[in-house]
Structures are given as C-alpha cells and as structure tokens.
Scaffold this motif. Sequence first.
Motif, PDB file in Angstrom:
ATOM      1  N   ASP A 422       0.962  -1.178   0.035  1.00  0.00           N
ATOM      2  CA  ASP A 422       0.053   0.008  -0.187  1.00  0.00           C
ATOM      3  C   ASP A 422       0.787   1.328   0.006  1.00  0.00           C
ATOM      4  OD1 ASP A 422      -2.112  -1.859   0.128  1.00  0.00           O
ATOM      5  OD2 ASP A 422      -2.530  -1.427   2.134  1.00  0.00           O
ATOM      6  N   ILE A 423       2.036   1.270   0.711  1.00  0.00           N
ATOM      7  CA  ILE A 423       2.747   2.563   0.923  1.00  0.00           C
ATOM      8  C   ILE A 423       3.503   2.566  -0.441  1.00  0.00           C
ATOM      9  CG2 ILE A 423       4.916   3.286   1.915  1.00  0.00           C
ATOM     10  CD1 ILE A 423       4.163   2.205   4.363  1.00  0.00           C
ATOM     11  N   LEU A 424       4.019   1.422  -1.225  1.00  0.00           N
ATOM     12  CA  LEU A 424       4.708   1.682  -2.449  1.00  0.00           C
ATOM     13  C   LEU A 424       3.428   2.053  -3.516  1.00  0.00           C
ATOM     14  CD1 LEU A 424       7.055  -1.030  -2.493  1.00  0.00           C
ATOM     15  CD2 LEU A 424       7.415   1.098  -2.328  1.00  0.00           C
ATOM     16  N   TRP A 425       2.327   1.587  -3.353  1.00  0.00           N
ATOM     17  CA  TRP A 425       1.283   1.948  -4.292  1.00  0.00           C
ATOM     18  C   TRP A 425       0.993   3.433  -4.285  1.00  0.00           C
ATOM     19  CZ3 TRP A 425      -1.750  -0.985  -7.506  1.00  0.00           C
ATOM     20  CH2 TRP A 425      -2.865  -0.205  -8.187  1.00  0.00           C
ATOM     21  N   ASN A 426       0.967   4.232  -3.240  1.00  0.00           N
ATOM     22  CA  ASN A 426       0.621   5.546  -3.116  1.00  0.00           C
ATOM     23  C   ASN A 426       0.996   6.072  -1.735  1.00  0.00           C
ATOM     24  OD1 ASN A 426      -0.594   8.256  -2.775  1.00  0.00           O
ATOM     25  ND2 ASN A 426      -1.847   7.742  -4.737  1.00  0.00           N
ATOM     26  N   ARG A 427       1.805   7.133  -1.801  1.00  0.00           N
ATOM     27  CA  ARG A 427       2.258   7.618  -0.447  1.00  0.00           C
ATOM     28  C   ARG A 427       1.196   8.157   0.389  1.00  0.00           C
ATOM     29  NH1 ARG A 427       6.832  11.427  -2.391  1.00  0.00           N
ATOM     30  NH2 ARG A 427       5.695  11.263  -4.400  1.00  0.00           N
ATOM     31  N   LEU A 456       9.387  -2.164  13.569  1.00  0.00           N
ATOM     32  CA  LEU A 456       8.293  -1.652  13.253  1.00  0.00           C
ATOM     33  C   LEU A 456       8.079  -0.110  13.742  1.00  0.00           C
ATOM     34  CD1 LEU A 456       5.859  -4.614  13.400  1.00  0.00           C
ATOM     35  CD2 LEU A 456       7.174  -3.694  11.434  1.00  0.00           C
ATOM     36  N   ARG A 457       8.590  -0.198  15.139  1.00  0.00           N
ATOM     37  CA  ARG A 457       8.431   1.129  15.611  1.00  0.00           C
ATOM     38  C   ARG A 457       9.220   2.358  15.053  1.00  0.00           C
ATOM     39  NH1 ARG A 457       4.458   2.038  18.689  1.00  0.00           N
ATOM     40  NH2 ARG A 457       5.629   3.891  19.998  1.00  0.00           N
ATOM     41  N   SER A 458      10.188   1.999  14.470  1.00  0.00           N
ATOM     42  CA  SER A 458      11.161   2.816  13.508  1.00  0.00           C
ATOM     43  C   SER A 458      10.418   3.202  12.172  1.00  0.00           C
ATOM     44  CB  SER A 458      12.301   2.195  12.918  1.00  0.00           C
ATOM     45  OG  SER A 458      13.099   2.995  12.209  1.00  0.00           O
ATOM     46  N   ALA A 459       9.674   2.179  11.590  1.00  0.00           N
ATOM     47  CA  ALA A 459       8.732   2.593  10.573  1.00  0.00           C
ATOM     48  C   ALA A 459       7.771   3.619  10.832  1.00  0.00           C
ATOM     49  CB  ALA A 459       8.199   1.120   9.820  1.00  0.00           C
ATOM     50  N   ILE A 460       7.292   3.329  12.159  1.00  0.00           N
ATOM     51  CA  ILE A 460       6.173   4.248  12.544  1.00  0.00           C
ATOM     52  C   ILE A 460       6.615   5.488  12.645  1.00  0.00           C
ATOM     53  CG2 ILE A 460       4.523   4.788  14.409  1.00  0.00           C
ATOM     54  CD1 ILE A 460       4.248   1.613  14.815  1.00  0.00           C
ATOM     55  N   GLN A 461       7.633   5.749  13.361  1.00  0.00           N
ATOM     56  CA  GLN A 461       8.208   7.139  13.357  1.00  0.00           C
ATOM     57  C   GLN A 461       8.677   7.577  12.225  1.00  0.00           C
ATOM     58  OE1 GLN A 461      11.570   6.630  16.048  1.00  0.00           O
ATOM     59  NE2 GLN A 461      10.174   6.143  17.799  1.00  0.00           N
ATOM     60  N   ARG A 462       9.240   7.135  11.148  1.00  0.00           N
ATOM     61  CA  ARG A 462       9.574   7.593   9.727  1.00  0.00           C
ATOM     62  C   ARG A 462       8.081   8.050   9.025  1.00  0.00           C
ATOM     63  NH1 ARG A 462      14.620   5.679   7.651  1.00  0.00           N
ATOM     64  NH2 ARG A 462      15.655   4.605   9.441  1.00  0.00           N
ATOM     65  N   LEU A 463       7.135   7.098   9.108  1.00  0.00           N
ATOM     66  CA  LEU A 463       5.777   7.633   8.532  1.00  0.00           C
ATOM     67  C   LEU A 463       5.332   8.826   9.291  1.00  0.00           C
ATOM     68  CD1 LEU A 463       4.567   3.988   7.835  1.00  0.00           C
ATOM     69  CD2 LEU A 463       5.472   5.604   6.210  1.00  0.00           C
ATOM     70  N   VAL A 470       5.262  11.695   2.839  1.00  0.00           N
ATOM     71  CA  VAL A 470       6.684  11.292   3.022  1.00  0.00           C
ATOM     72  C   VAL A 470       7.306  11.375   1.712  1.00  0.00           C
ATOM     73  CG1 VAL A 470       5.725   9.466   4.712  1.00  0.00           C
ATOM     74  CG2 VAL A 470       5.504   8.840   2.411  1.00  0.00           C
ATOM     75  N   SER A 471       8.546  11.452   1.792  1.00  0.00           N
ATOM     76  CA  SER A 471       9.332  11.332   0.626  1.00  0.00           C
ATOM     77  C   SER A 471       9.606  10.071   0.135  1.00  0.00           C
ATOM     78  CB  SER A 471      10.703  12.313   0.997  1.00  0.00           C
ATOM     79  OG  SER A 471      11.373  11.204   1.722  1.00  0.00           O
ATOM     80  N   LEU A 472      10.042  10.097  -1.244  1.00  0.00           N
ATOM     81  CA  LEU A 472      10.433   9.076  -1.975  1.00  0.00           C
ATOM     82  C   LEU A 472      11.394   8.274  -1.350  1.00  0.00           C
ATOM     83  CD1 LEU A 472      10.635  10.360  -5.703  1.00  0.00           C
ATOM     84  CD2 LEU A 472       8.750   8.898  -4.343  1.00  0.00           C
ATOM     85  N   ALA A 473      12.469   8.752  -0.677  1.00  0.00           N
ATOM     86  CA  ALA A 473      13.420   8.065   0.194  1.00  0.00           C
ATOM     87  C   ALA A 473      12.905   7.555   1.521  1.00  0.00           C
ATOM     88  CB  ALA A 473      14.570   9.221   0.615  1.00  0.00           C
ATOM     89  N   THR A 474      11.790   8.161   2.131  1.00  0.00           N
ATOM     90  CA  THR A 474      11.255   7.683   3.315  1.00  0.00           C
ATOM     91  C   THR A 474      10.468   6.361   2.792  1.00  0.00           C
ATOM     92  OG1 THR A 474      11.275   9.897   4.306  1.00  0.00           O
ATOM     93  CG2 THR A 474       9.742   7.984   4.997  1.00  0.00           C
ATOM     94  N   GLN A 475       9.681   6.598   1.709  1.00  0.00           N
ATOM     95  CA  GLN A 475       9.065   5.383   1.192  1.00  0.00           C
ATOM     96  C   GLN A 475       9.864   4.053   0.850  1.00  0.00           C
ATOM     97  OE1 GLN A 475       7.640   6.002  -2.666  1.00  0.00           O
ATOM     98  NE2 GLN A 475       5.640   5.222  -2.561  1.00  0.00           N
ATOM     99  N   GLU A 476      10.807   4.369   0.215  1.00  0.00           N
ATOM    100  CA  GLU A 476      11.824   3.344   0.057  1.00  0.00           C
ATOM    101  C   GLU A 476      12.350   2.735   1.355  1.00  0.00           C
ATOM    102  OE1 GLU A 476      12.105   1.700  -2.790  1.00  0.00           O
ATOM    103  OE2 GLU A 476      10.967   3.259  -3.876  1.00  0.00           O
ATOM    104  N   ASP A 477      12.772   3.557   2.474  1.00  0.00           N
ATOM    105  CA  ASP A 477      13.488   2.939   3.631  1.00  0.00           C
ATOM    106  C   ASP A 477      12.435   2.357   4.452  1.00  0.00           C
ATOM    107  OD1 ASP A 477      15.567   4.461   3.005  1.00  0.00           O
ATOM    108  OD2 ASP A 477      15.430   5.985   4.197  1.00  0.00           O
TER     109      ASP A 477
END
Length: 850
Positions: A422-427, A456-463, A470-477
């Motif tokens: 879903d994240i890669l589908w659309n930010r 998973l907690r790190s992914a939550i904080q980034r999102l 979210v930026s493209l770099a964050t999306q990929e990370d």
Amino acid sequence: MTERDPKTSAIQRLIWPLRLTRLGMVAERIVRSFWPVWTLVFVVLAALAFGAGSLLQPGWVWPVIGLVSLGFVGLLGRGIQTYRHPSRDEALLRLDRTMPGRPITTLMDTPAVGGSDPAGRSVWAAHLRRMADRASAARAPAPDLNLSRRDPYALRYIGATAIAMALLFGAFSRVGEVGEVPLGPGSATASSGPTWEGWVEPPLYTGLPSLYLNDITAESFEAPLGSEVTLRTYGAPGDITLRTDIGPLPEPDPEAYAQTVIMERGGTLAVDGANGREWQVVVRPDQPPTVALEGEVEGEPPGAMQFSFTASDDYGVTSGTATIRLNLPAVDRRFGLIPDPEPREPVVIDLPMPFRGNRDEFTEVVLEDLSQHPFANLPITLTLTVTDDAGQIATVSYDVDRLPGQRFFDPLANALIEMRRDILWNRDNADRSARLLRAMTHLPEPGLPEPVYLALRSAIQRLESAVDMVSLATQEDVAEILWEAALELEFGDLDSALERLRRAQERLAEAMRQGASPEEIAELMQEMREAMDEYMQELADNTEFGDDTDQPDQGEGEGMEMSMADLDAMLERIQELMEEGRMAEAMEMLQQLQQMLENMEITQGEGSGDGPQTPGQEAMEGLQDTLRGQQDLSDDSFQELQDQFNPNRPGQQSGQEGQAQQGNQPGQDGQNPGQGQGGENDERGGGSLAQRQEELRRQLEEQARRLPGTGTEAGDEALDQLEGAGRAMDEAAEALERGDIAEALDLQSEAMEAIREGMTQLGEALAQEQGAEPGQGQAEGNMPEGQPLQDPLGRQAGNNGAFGSDDGLEGSEEARRRARELLDLLRDRAAEQGRPEVELDYLRRLLDQF
C-alpha cells in the motif's frame, strides 16, 4: 712461432662466430633505422587491400599518392642517414664481451713488461693458451631487435597487425585500385576500349556471398533487400552507364568511374554501352522477426518469476526485451489500492540470447526475482519485443493474472507485506499504514521478536514524522524495513523444535487457504516434514534421558503410540487431497495432525530459582536498579521543567494531584511508570539533579567494569551500549549544571534506551554461554525476590530490562482503565497550547511511544 700459434688457431676458429655476430649487428641497425619505413608500407598496403583506395575521389588521388610518397622518401632518407654498417673490429668487440675474461682482447695484446724475461714469457704463453681455449668456445650472441626505446608508442605493431589482417581477410588484387584510376595492369584495358565490371554485395548480417555481375548469364537473379549494386567502368567517363529502377541513382558525375545504388525494390538493372547487359532483379524480402510466449508465467520458489519464449527470424534475432507494466483495470481496487497508483516506470528485462549457434530460431528461459518490486503479486501486462539486424521489431503482449513473487504465509508477515504494498502504491496510504502498524505494536503478540518490534516502531516514526507527505526516500526506507521484518517473521530461526513445527503447520494451512501453487505446497510440505522429524527426535531424546521410564502413562494419548511412518502417511494423504482439490478434507486432516502433535508437547524442566545468584544475574539486577534510578531522575527533571517555565500555571494543583493519583499510586505498590519496579529510591530528593545524574553515571561505570559475558559479540555490544549510556549521562549532567533541562531530558532518554539495549545484549550473551535460547532463561534470575517487576498497567515487565511487556491486557480490567487514564492525561496536557514549546515537544515524543 710457438707463442703465436695459440693466437692464430684461436682467431681462425672465430671466423664463423665473428661473421654471425656481424650479421646480427647489421640486422639490429637495419631494424632500428628502417622500422618506420616498412610500418608505413604495411599500413598503406593493408588499406589498399581492404579497398580504401577505391573510396578516394578523383581529385584526391594524386595528392594522397604524393603525400604517401613524400612520407616514404623522408623515412627512407632518415633511415639511410642513421644507418652505420658495423666494422670487423666492432663485431670482434661484441663477441669478446660475451665471454668472461675478454679472451679475444687478451690474444691480441702483448706484454708491456717482462717480454725479454724467459720466465715472464713462459707465464704469458700459459696465459695465452688458457685464453685461446676459452675463445675457441665462443658463440655468436643473438641480435637485440627490441625497439621499445625507439618506438615507445608501439607503432610498429599497428603496421604488423594491419598487414596480417590484410593477408587473412583482404584482397591484394585491389591494391591497384586507387580512386577511379586503375593503376595496375588493368589500366591497359582502357587503351583497348571501354569495359566494365560490377557486383552485388548483400548486407553483412545476411551472411550471403557477393554476386559478380559479369558472371551472371541468366536474364534474372535474386538478391536480399538492401544489397549494394556497384558498377565500375574503365575507359572514358560516360561511355558506359548504369540504368535501373531498383533504387535511387546517385547524382550524375561526368568524371565518375563507379556508380552505386542500394536495392530497395525489384526491377530492371541494365548496363548501357560496350558489352552491355540487362537483368530482372527479384528482391528477397527480409521477413520481420517473431516472438511468442511458451506456456504460462510461473513462479519458481521461493519468489522468482519464470517463463519461456520462442523467437525466430530469417537472418537471426539480435536482441530482445521483456517489459512488465501494471494492468490497472485488472487490479482489485480495495483497501490500500483504492487511490490511484503513483506513476512508476515499467520493468524492462533483457531477454537471454544464445551464446553459440545461430539465432534463426531458438527457445530460452527467463528467470528473474521481482519479489520486492511494487508490481509483485499484482496483475501485469507482459510485453515481449525482439529486433533483427535490419531494425525490424516484433512485439506481443500478454495479460498475466499475478506477477509471481515471494508468498508470505505467516499472517503477521503477510499483513506487513500488504502494508508495504500500500505504501509503495501511493504515499497517501502512509497515515493509514502507520495507524495499522501502531495497532499491531500496541499489544504485540507474545511471539513477536524484539528486532521486528523495534523495526516496526522505527517505521512508524518515519511515516509519522513527515510534515505533508512522506518523501520518496522515506517510502523506500520504510518498504525495506517492512520487507526485512516480514522475512524475519516468515523465515526467522526458532530455537524450539515445537515452535518450528507450529510455524510450518500455520504456513501450510495459510497456503491452503490462499490457494498456493503446487510447487509452493510441495515446498511447505517438505518444510513441515523436516520440522516434524526434528520435533520427534527432540521428543525421543527427552524421553530417553528423563527419569520417568518406570512411570505410567502421563496422558499423552494416542499421539505417543503413533510412529513416524504413521505421521508420514498422514502427510502424504494430506498432500494427495490437496492435489485432488479437496482442500476442506485436507484442512481437516491437518488440524487432526496438529492436535496429535500438540498432545506430545515436550515438558521443559523449570528451575526453582533457588541457590546463589550468578554474576550475570547480579549484573542484570544492578543495571535494572540503575535504569530505575535514571527513570526517577528523568521524572524529577520533567517536573522541574514544568515548574521552571510556568510556576503559576492554571490547573497546576489539580495536575499534580492527578499525577499523584496516576503515578504515585503505582509507586506505592512497588511500581513506577516506564521503569518496572520503582520501590524506595534513596536518591529521590537527595542532592541536586546534576549531582544525582553524576552518581548514576559513576554507578553505571562501575557496573560496566564488572560486566560478564565480554569477549562474545553480544557481550561486546552490551559493553558498547553501556559506554554510550555513560556518555549520555555525562552530557546530561553538564546540561543540568547549565540549567538546560530540555536538553538533559533528551540525553536522559538516550541513556535509558542505551541501557535497555545493553541489558538485552547482555541477556543474549549470557544465554549463549549457558546454551539457552537468546532472550530467555535470564528473566527469573534477574528479578529480585519478593519484588515482581510490573509496568504502570499492572503487566509483567519484559525480560532483560527491555521496554514493554509480553503480557496482554485481556484479563485485566484495571490495567485497561489505567492505560486509558494515562493516555487521556498525556493527550490533555499536549492539547494545552499555553504550555512551553519544549514541554509540548516532550509530550508529543512521549505519546509517540504509545
């Protein structure tokens, strides 16, 4: 005469070595003086042999000939000027240098003193005899033909390579063809009358031979499309002309001796003039290539895509690509796929070509792993494209229901992969995915590995840290984090054979529900067989080494009476039912097998916890005390920050009372929010905040010096984490001394996190030393007797000082009430915009943890 005989005989024996030496010196000097001459000659001859002379325009023929001749004469004159013929004495000196003692020079010498002394003459005669014997063994030295110093750029090799290529592939019969002027014997034909010759050269990629028009006696002939027809005339210009409609003729040139036309269609080809001829030319068309998919696009476990294709062309296929695009109309647009997808470049894969043999017709296999691509497991359009030498392109497209990729049969791993998709589908799906991830980590399952939880907690904080999107770099990370977490859940190693067996059963059941391919089912069945073998072996070892051999049946049921053959028979029957499409029956039999195996669960021995504490247990308890003291100090620092910025704020009285009810009440029961057991704190209220921080730093430094488990990877990592915590404490103490409490709070939080991580790594190091499962086996010994560690919600605290707990809240109504009250209190304070910005920022970061 007796003294001269050795000299005479020795000199006579040196005649042929001396001649060969002199001849070698001649060769050396010729090569060094004239190598530019023959290099130029070789290059010119090679160029003429390949037809370079015929490309010259008539006006350039004599200037080029003059320039080449001038260069030849100049290089020849330079060679003659530098050449010096070797003399006999030079040859004799060269030969003498090759022998030890220079015997030839000795034979030619005379004694300077003692010539009249009989004894001296006798000694000199003996010396001459020895030198004569040595000179008789002289051998001519090999000439030194190395030109590296005189030709540092190796230009001589260019000439040698060019003449070698001309000998192999060129035609020396064309050396006399320079421009339109024949310089060879053929020039005599011009004086006898006009004549002509012509040929048809097919394109190189066809591999067909050239046709000589003078030898074609038939009225018609066939040639490939794109062939080059050349007519060369000898005689006065204009006496013989070319007439044709197979392609456009070049502009008429009254001085041209050659005419060339490219064959584009069939028609008439005629030579008008002396000995004229006429032919009907039939064009052999170059058929376009073809390509087709063989079979279906299939998955190759664990996650590769595989398909076969067949390509053909009359003269061979040169290249091809497979392009994968998303088939948007075929996508099931639900949940995270409702928004329009973000633009994404199609996937282009080079089609494999045969390394050997012809490419007229061949079949190849494409194997590519696209599991991590956003198109994986979605409908796609596969476009195959091939190209031939003529530039013709063939394209064919196929709709594929699903791009094969890695399948995840662990429910939690499958959910993470769906959120990643879903994240890669659309930010725009980032907020929705962050909420789902927060819900998953709020009350994590007991079996959720701690690295996965932290990821998973790190992914939550980034999102959630993105301001707008979210930026493209964050999306990929984030996509990479979720992918690694899903792989850990799906394939992570489990130390318990029973856990591995349960995971294999769950993955097989999920695969049956999802309609997995037969290859995937077969792979999962094999995984389950291996897990069941390990489990049965562990069960047999436990029974063999136990002390209950004489005890009666303990309730294992019929499962203990089953043999491995019976279990294998059940697995084979389950596989047969799945192959026949009877999934309901296969699922029912799988559940029966699962119940039988669970009845045979191994009873693990549990230690009583009595006896003296080990150094590891003492170290863990000391770190827990330090962590509790640091948490108390952080709470007091935050209270000091509130009083410092807004001492007379409205509601302070009630806020403190609420804090006393929500925070101090657990402290009375031996609890404190966020730290496990609070207990009595000797440091609370004693000394300034900076002094208390410095005491905690010294306490941690002392514990790090006595830390067990060092020398292992986990032990060294624990020591590094504790050293990092000590540095953070030191900086926090300096910040408190300066009165910068906001910065001190951040540093204190960093120190607590480093201590928790250090305790986790220490637990793993101790478990490795004791042969226990990492992360287990230390919690019981680390917990002080009579003081159970609990969090503010009344749950058992996590092992090894890790943040959070493995226990849920399903059975504790009081814990749920406390959690709701704490969250409401934090949210109310964060909503009061009149509070200082540093306090609001701290509250937001605190809420992010929950």
